[in-house]
Design a protein around this motif. Structure first.
Motif, mmCIF file in Angstrom:
data_model
loop_
_atom_site.group_PDB
_atom_site.id
_atom_site.type_symbol
_atom_site.label_atom_id
_atom_site.label_comp_id
_atom_site.label_asym_id
_atom_site.label_seq_id
_atom_site.Cartn_x
_atom_site.Cartn_y
_atom_site.Cartn_z
ATOM 1 N N VAL A 4 0.727 -0.943 -0.055
ATOM 2 C CA VAL A 4 -0.317 0.000 0.139
ATOM 3 C C VAL A 4 0.764 1.360 0.095
ATOM 4 O O VAL A 4 0.548 2.000 0.011
ATOM 5 N N PHE A 5 2.109 0.950 -0.310
ATOM 6 C CA PHE A 5 3.149 2.165 0.323
ATOM 7 C C PHE A 5 4.272 2.159 -0.010
ATOM 8 O O PHE A 5 5.449 0.932 0.448
ATOM 9 N N SER A 6 4.511 3.102 -1.174
ATOM 10 C CA SER A 6 6.333 2.544 -1.215
ATOM 11 C C SER A 6 7.378 3.472 -2.211
ATOM 12 O O SER A 6 6.535 4.723 -2.156
ATOM 13 N N ARG A 7 8.262 3.013 -2.020
ATOM 14 C CA ARG A 7 9.389 4.550 -2.898
ATOM 15 C C ARG A 7 9.536 4.695 -4.458
ATOM 16 O O ARG A 7 8.720 4.326 -5.129
ATOM 17 N N ASP A 13 16.564 4.539 -3.764
ATOM 18 C CA ASP A 13 16.850 4.428 -2.327
ATOM 19 C C ASP A 13 17.545 4.954 -1.305
ATOM 20 O O ASP A 13 19.104 4.049 -1.137
ATOM 21 N N LYS A 14 18.035 5.548 -1.069
ATOM 22 C CA LYS A 14 19.478 6.130 -0.239
ATOM 23 C C LYS A 14 18.934 7.329 1.102
ATOM 24 O O LYS A 14 17.903 8.562 0.619
ATOM 25 N N GLN A 15 19.515 6.889 2.195
ATOM 26 C CA GLN A 15 18.941 8.351 3.080
ATOM 27 C C GLN A 15 19.729 9.643 2.521
ATOM 28 O O GLN A 15 21.053 9.566 2.646
ATOM 29 N N HIS A 24 13.125 20.011 2.792
ATOM 30 C CA HIS A 24 13.664 19.481 1.424
ATOM 31 C C HIS A 24 13.323 17.831 1.272
ATOM 32 O O HIS A 24 12.854 17.488 -0.418
ATOM 33 N N GLY A 25 12.931 17.333 1.700
ATOM 34 C CA GLY A 25 12.945 15.294 1.990
ATOM 35 C C GLY A 25 11.181 15.121 1.342
ATOM 36 O O GLY A 25 10.986 15.131 0.609
ATOM 37 N N ILE A 26 10.157 16.346 2.238
ATOM 38 C CA ILE A 26 8.371 16.155 2.195
ATOM 39 C C ILE A 26 8.845 16.915 0.590
ATOM 40 O O ILE A 26 7.842 15.570 -1.024
ATOM 41 N N ASN A 61 16.229 10.374 -9.126
ATOM 42 C CA ASN A 61 16.039 9.625 -10.256
ATOM 43 C C ASN A 61 16.098 10.468 -11.274
ATOM 44 O O ASN A 61 14.674 9.826 -12.207
ATOM 45 N N CYS A 62 16.687 11.661 -12.113
ATOM 46 C CA CYS A 62 16.238 11.590 -13.443
ATOM 47 C C CYS A 62 17.855 12.598 -13.754
ATOM 48 O O CYS A 62 18.429 12.439 -13.047
ATOM 49 N N ASP A 63 17.683 13.252 -15.292
ATOM 50 C CA ASP A 63 18.961 13.703 -15.732
ATOM 51 C C ASP A 63 19.222 15.404 -14.708
ATOM 52 O O ASP A 63 17.902 15.597 -14.514
ATOM 53 N N MET A 64 19.955 15.702 -14.277
ATOM 54 C CA MET A 64 20.199 16.742 -13.365
ATOM 55 C C MET A 64 21.515 17.266 -14.105
ATOM 56 O O MET A 64 22.545 16.672 -14.725
#
Length: 247
Positions: A4-7, A13-15, A24-26, A61-64
């Motif tokens: 029901v919940f995932s990244r 997948d990094k701290q 910022h995390g939100i 996870n995209c080009d930056m």
């Protein structure tokens, strides 16, 4: 067991390195969710700022690109003009955008560049130790305004949405807040609409987000979230300041 919940797929997948209670995390999470829901990850290019969120490319996870201080709109403009089929966004704090980068953002909006800016306003310079920012509230104490910001000495807070919304080139200008779960959900809708505005080729879009900096404000995460609602939202009203044509 039903998941029901995932990244989001658009997040590594990094701290994260952010302080407890930082917004910022939100914002990273809901930005990644929007990219997933629009199914645009392979077409998205972000431009990272100077400031606490300089390492956003470690999480999304995209080009930056990485831009010099305040120059993210110029880098994004070049990328979008060369590759008009890409979806380009800048991610900027109030120091990066409203101080050294003020001319960049005004002229990008005025030219109607078909890019999207995510503007994080926490009323302070977070990374360099809590100095006064252009968005610092009147009376707010910082390391460079220890007696509180006074208009006759440091000037008034700059309201970016109000400033950019009067420019003919801007298409969608909106301000949201992280002060409650309901408002966070609304911010996600704003970000999605800003990307859709760009995808329709309607012009420049900006989402300002009022966010917390508990460490430099000297508050607990809970108190900082309350301060956003009680103080920042009074000075910086929430809502859509300019809508895309036809709405």
């Amino acid at each position: 067991m039903k998941l029901v919940f995932s990244r989001p797929e658009s997040m590594f997948d990094k701290q994260m390195h952010y302080c407890p209670g930082c917004g910022h995390g939100i914002i990273h999470r809901i930005l990644a969710e929007v990219i997933d829901e629009l199914n645009i990850r392979e077409r998205v290019v972000g431009v990272a700022p100077v400031g606490c969120s300089v390492l956003i490319y470690d999480y999304i996870n995209c080009d930056m690109y990485e831009a010099a201080h305040g120059r993210a709109p110029a880098v994004a403009t070049g990328c979008k003009r060369v590759h008009p089929d890409l979806i380009v966004f800048t991610y900027q704090g109030d120091g990066d955008l409203a101080s050294i980068g003020m001319s960049e953002i005004i002229h990008a909006a005025n030219r109607g560049e078909k890019i999207t800016t995510i503007f994080v306003n926490n009323a302070i310079y977070g990374m360099t130790g809590g100095q006064m920012a252009p968005t610092t509230l009147l009376g707010q104490k910082t390391t460079t305004s220890p007696f509180g910001r006074a208009p006759e000495r440091e000037g008034h807070p700059i309201k970016v949405c109000e400033l950019l919304s009067v420019l003919d080139g801007s298409a969608y200008i909106v301000r949201g807040s992280l002060s409650s779960p309901q408002k966070i959900i609304q911010v996600k809708k704003y970000i999605k609409k800003a990307f859709e505005t760009q995808m329709k080729g309607l012009g420049f879009s900006l989402v300002e987000i009022l966010s917390m900096c508990p460490t430099n404000w000297g508050m607990s995460p809970t108190k900082a979230q309350e301060w956003v609602a009680e103080m920042m939202e009074n000075l910086y009203p929430l809502g859509e300041f300019k809508l895309p044509r036809g709405e």
